[in-house]
Scaffold this active site. Sequence first.
Site, PDB file in Angstrom:
ATOM      1  N   ARG A 174       0.827  -1.234   0.000  1.00 28.61           N
ATOM      2  CA  ARG A 174       0.000   0.000   0.000  1.00 28.61           C
ATOM      3  C   ARG A 174       0.852   1.272   0.000  1.00 28.61           C
ATOM      4  NH1 ARG A 174      -2.248  -3.468  -1.398  1.00 28.61           N
ATOM      5  NH2 ARG A 174      -4.096  -4.497  -0.569  1.00 28.61           N
ATOM      6  N   SER A 224     -11.149  -1.132   3.298  1.00 35.75           N
ATOM      7  CA  SER A 224     -10.445  -1.499   4.531  1.00 35.75           C
ATOM      8  C   SER A 224      -9.832  -0.249   5.143  1.00 35.75           C
ATOM      9  CB  SER A 224      -9.332  -2.504   4.237  1.00 35.75           C
ATOM     10  OG  SER A 224      -9.899  -3.688   3.766  1.00 35.75           O
ATOM     11  N   GLU A 294      -5.030   2.719   6.695  1.00 39.40           N
ATOM     12  CA  GLU A 294      -4.710   2.645   5.268  1.00 39.40           C
ATOM     13  C   GLU A 294      -5.384   3.836   4.583  1.00 39.40           C
ATOM     14  OE1 GLU A 294      -5.497  -1.098   3.223  1.00 39.40           O
ATOM     15  OE2 GLU A 294      -6.213   0.011   1.483  1.00 39.40           O
TER      16      GLU A 294
END
Length: 301
Positions: A174, A224, A294
């Site tokens: 990520r 998420s 995230e």
Amino acid sequence: MKIKTASFVDQFPEIEILKNESLAKYTNTRTGGPAEFLAFPNSIKQLRQLVMSARQADLELTVLGNASNLIVRDGGIDGLVIILQKMNKITCVADQVVAEAGAAMIQATEVAWQNGLTGLEFAAGIPGSVGGAIFMNAGAYGGEVGQVVKKVKVIDRQGNLKNYSQEDLQFSYRHSRIQDEDDLIIEATFSLKPGQPTLIRKKMDDLNFRRAAKQPLEYPSCGSVFKRPKGYYTGKLIHDAELQGYRVGDAQVSLKHAGFIVNLNHATAGDYLAVIQHVQAIIWQKFQVHLETEVRIIGKN
Ligand SMILES: Cc1cc2nc3c(=O)[nH]c(=O)nc-3n(C[C@H](O)[C@H](O)[C@H](O)COP(=O)(O)OP(=O)(O)OC[C@H]3O[C@@H](n4cnc5c(N)ncnc54)[C@H](O)[C@@H]3O)c2cc1C
């Protein structure tokens, strides 16, 4: 010479620029305050004009993709916010898909399939733009955007055009180098392989079926919320801490997928942030694990 912000819009009669526009209309959580200026350039030329003029006028510059991995605080964003949704062309050249940053990642996977190219199936259900997917190194079901990117065209904050190769972008979980450089992504080239269209379609449909079975797609969300901490599964930690269903206002830890926070109806960004902080505090208290977000949190309170 500094340009007065009030006259900023008047300099660009050919570019769509909205003043004081609510970003809740654009974010996937349907929350967030207004952008002082919100611009929709339709070409690299227009984008460069905006970048250089914002710099001259000392306006803060923020670029959004499809806002599917973002929480914009309720106070909104000062300065100029740019959304590249009008820069959305996708072409196929031999075994490469070339997509402008504002194109939907899902659309890029469709073009790959239509041209019998395999390698992008994993992204069939990722609801971001190409730019956002590169920035985040979006991934699912064992695939990551960084694995199939060949090169990326960007414009820096001074208005210079630059090209990055896959190695230059230093992709990791990520993360891509763009997060450190602050460049604006304008185009990506994905290097794929010839494949059997029926098998490619089957894989895309199969992954989307699995996604719909697991994720609360019936509600607005930002996917998420937390990164996976080393050695743990975020969803399991949240489930084991009995946090599913925890709610502030209309923001709720999803009952279907513990890693998601859904907007049940009229949640604010403040509700989202309160739920995030609570989840982080409880997970730390119970398991001494820090859950890093995230989702990108931007704007002012
Ligand atoms: C239901 C749902 C499912 C999801 N599933 C997944 C999944 O399976 N895997 C996954 O990785 N993610 C998933 N996500 C999260 C999200 O879709 C991805 O992170 C996506 O790549 C974000 O793209 P975006 O265009 O929405 O970016 P945004 O949310 O708009 O922006 C994210 C960041 O990228 C920056 N950015 C965006 N465009 C540019 C650009 N052109 N140039 C420079 N910076 C830019 C923004 O400034 C911001 O910091 C999911 C989200 C939802 C809501």
